[in-house]
Design a protein around this motif. Sequence first.
Motif, mmCIF file in Angstrom:
data_model
loop_
_atom_site.group_PDB
_atom_site.id
_atom_site.type_symbol
_atom_site.label_atom_id
_atom_site.label_comp_id
_atom_site.label_asym_id
_atom_site.label_seq_id
_atom_site.Cartn_x
_atom_site.Cartn_y
_atom_site.Cartn_z
ATOM 1 N N LYS A 1 0.719 -1.148 0.070
ATOM 2 C CA LYS A 1 -0.114 -0.067 0.095
ATOM 3 C C LYS A 1 0.718 1.356 0.029
ATOM 4 C CE LYS A 1 -3.429 2.181 2.547
ATOM 5 N NZ LYS A 1 -4.505 2.371 3.552
ATOM 6 N N GLN A 2 1.817 1.206 1.117
ATOM 7 C CA GLN A 2 2.602 2.386 0.999
ATOM 8 C C GLN A 2 3.468 2.745 -0.316
ATOM 9 O OE1 GLN A 2 5.096 2.122 4.585
ATOM 10 N NE2 GLN A 2 3.334 2.648 5.807
ATOM 11 N N LEU A 3 3.823 1.704 -0.917
ATOM 12 C CA LEU A 3 4.922 1.938 -2.019
ATOM 13 C C LEU A 3 4.039 1.613 -3.327
ATOM 14 C CD1 LEU A 3 7.765 -0.281 -0.459
ATOM 15 C CD2 LEU A 3 7.568 2.106 -0.592
ATOM 16 N N ASN A 4 2.815 1.555 -3.329
ATOM 17 C CA ASN A 4 1.871 1.587 -4.793
ATOM 18 C C ASN A 4 2.364 0.602 -5.495
ATOM 19 O OD1 ASN A 4 0.088 2.355 -6.246
ATOM 20 N ND2 ASN A 4 1.377 3.784 -7.547
ATOM 21 N N ALA A 5 2.521 -0.734 -4.895
ATOM 22 C CA ALA A 5 3.001 -1.984 -5.527
ATOM 23 C C ALA A 5 1.531 -2.934 -5.841
ATOM 24 C CB ALA A 5 3.835 -2.577 -4.559
ATOM 25 N N LYS A 6 1.647 -3.711 -6.582
ATOM 26 C CA LYS A 6 0.617 -4.729 -7.025
ATOM 27 C C LYS A 6 0.427 -5.844 -5.996
ATOM 28 C CE LYS A 6 -2.405 -7.294 -9.601
ATOM 29 N NZ LYS A 6 -2.662 -8.078 -8.620
ATOM 30 N N ALA A 7 1.703 -6.460 -5.729
ATOM 31 C CA ALA A 7 2.074 -7.768 -5.056
ATOM 32 C C ALA A 7 3.052 -7.733 -4.346
ATOM 33 C CB ALA A 7 1.903 -8.808 -6.133
ATOM 34 N N GLY A 8 3.051 -8.642 -3.083
ATOM 35 C CA GLY A 8 4.140 -8.866 -2.471
ATOM 36 C C GLY A 8 4.350 -10.230 -2.132
ATOM 37 N N VAL A 9 5.481 -10.836 -1.876
ATOM 38 C CA VAL A 9 5.753 -12.057 -1.388
ATOM 39 C C VAL A 9 6.894 -12.145 -0.694
ATOM 40 C CG1 VAL A 9 6.332 -14.340 -2.523
ATOM 41 C CG2 VAL A 9 5.180 -12.929 -4.075
ATOM 42 N N LEU A 10 6.661 -12.849 0.466
ATOM 43 C CA LEU A 10 7.733 -13.180 1.545
ATOM 44 C C LEU A 10 7.848 -14.698 1.399
ATOM 45 C CD1 LEU A 10 7.820 -11.672 5.064
ATOM 46 C CD2 LEU A 10 7.656 -14.199 4.848
ATOM 47 N N PHE A 11 9.271 -14.960 1.883
ATOM 48 C CA PHE A 11 9.327 -16.298 1.967
ATOM 49 C C PHE A 11 10.708 -16.769 2.608
ATOM 50 C CE2 PHE A 11 10.688 -14.617 -2.033
ATOM 51 C CZ PHE A 11 11.796 -15.294 -2.403
ATOM 52 N N VAL A 12 11.224 -17.724 3.063
ATOM 53 C CA VAL A 12 12.335 -18.229 3.637
ATOM 54 C C VAL A 12 13.229 -18.747 2.265
ATOM 55 C CG1 VAL A 12 13.674 -19.748 5.006
ATOM 56 C CG2 VAL A 12 11.541 -18.785 6.012
ATOM 57 N N PHE A 13 14.453 -18.158 2.223
ATOM 58 C CA PHE A 13 15.028 -18.346 0.890
ATOM 59 C C PHE A 13 15.390 -19.784 0.854
ATOM 60 C CE2 PHE A 13 18.833 -18.194 -2.056
ATOM 61 C CZ PHE A 13 18.357 -17.086 -2.710
ATOM 62 N N GLY A 14 15.312 -20.307 -0.182
ATOM 63 C CA GLY A 14 15.849 -21.842 -0.510
ATOM 64 C C GLY A 14 16.948 -21.810 -1.531
ATOM 65 N N ASP A 15 17.806 -22.771 -1.374
ATOM 66 C CA ASP A 15 18.928 -22.618 -2.515
ATOM 67 C C ASP A 15 18.743 -22.924 -3.837
ATOM 68 O OD1 ASP A 15 18.880 -25.421 -2.386
ATOM 69 O OD2 ASP A 15 21.027 -25.473 -1.706
ATOM 70 N N CYS A 16 17.374 -23.245 -4.196
ATOM 71 C CA CYS A 16 16.950 -23.701 -5.437
ATOM 72 C C CYS A 16 16.990 -22.578 -6.281
ATOM 73 C CB CYS A 16 15.464 -24.225 -5.586
ATOM 74 S SG CYS A 16 14.071 -23.066 -5.036
ATOM 75 N N LEU A 17 17.022 -21.224 -5.743
ATOM 76 C CA LEU A 17 16.838 -19.931 -6.443
ATOM 77 C C LEU A 17 18.371 -19.795 -6.879
ATOM 78 C CD1 LEU A 17 14.663 -17.691 -4.195
ATOM 79 C CD2 LEU A 17 14.173 -19.073 -6.392
ATOM 80 N N THR A 18 19.537 -20.472 -6.394
ATOM 81 C CA THR A 18 20.830 -20.473 -6.883
ATOM 82 C C THR A 18 21.335 -21.512 -7.522
ATOM 83 O OG1 THR A 18 21.563 -20.455 -4.657
ATOM 84 C CG2 THR A 18 21.468 -18.256 -5.452
ATOM 85 N N GLY A 19 20.428 -22.306 -7.907
ATOM 86 C CA GLY A 19 20.957 -23.729 -8.510
ATOM 87 C C GLY A 19 21.022 -24.983 -7.504
ATOM 88 N N GLY A 20 20.498 -24.722 -6.387
ATOM 89 C CA GLY A 20 20.573 -25.972 -5.460
ATOM 90 C C GLY A 20 19.328 -26.585 -5.569
ATOM 91 N N GLU A 21 18.851 -27.493 -4.597
ATOM 92 C CA GLU A 21 17.814 -28.398 -4.552
ATOM 93 C C GLU A 21 16.753 -27.890 -3.710
ATOM 94 O OE1 GLU A 21 18.721 -32.290 -4.598
ATOM 95 O OE2 GLU A 21 20.217 -31.966 -6.165
ATOM 96 N N THR A 22 16.910 -27.191 -2.529
ATOM 97 C CA THR A 22 16.107 -26.868 -1.481
ATOM 98 C C THR A 22 15.065 -25.914 -1.839
ATOM 99 O OG1 THR A 22 17.901 -27.400 0.285
ATOM 100 C CG2 THR A 22 15.854 -26.289 0.811
#
Length: 184
Positions: free
Chosen positions: A42-63
């Motif tokens: 709301k404050q930043l005039n954004a459409k969507a927000g996503v929050l998560f605990v980072f998994g190493d799949c985002l950097t080529g891992g499997e978690t």
Amino acid sequence: MVQDGKDSVADFKSVLRLVAETAELWYDPNLQRRYTLECLCKQLNAKAGVLFVFGDCLTGGETACASVQHVGLNEVQEHRIREYLKSGKPADPALPKLLDLIAQVVVQRRRDLVADAKWYDSEHYKKFRQSVELDDTLYSKISVPGKIISIAIMRPIGAAGFEERERHMMDLALSQMAWPFQPE
């Protein structure tokens, strides 16, 4: 974007209000996280927000990423984002630079992490972001013992990009919150 003193004071007050209101919800970390997402969008005039605990799949891992919460997504967007957070494919070209930044709380604009040409030419943008109709992003990572909590605040394709002022507002808000350190 040049701002006068009144705008700066209003920004500061809105951040303080968010931090104070979130602190009152300390009995329920999940509620705090959702409230934070809603208020930041709301404050930043954004459409969507996503929050998560980072998994190493985002950097080529499997978690896979865990503890996913979101606001502002329709069912199709939610499904595609959850699938992306399980696989990390196609890779987000902004993440390597974000992960290289060392601080307890880091907030960066997408264009400060990856140049426009590289972003719009990436498989991540072409195959994933266009499919969810979300483009410009404020990325954050909050380093807590044993994990990294990530927040992405996003605007739709075609919307104006986030300004430095908005990055500062999000950084100030997240830097003052205690909820990342609470158990889930």
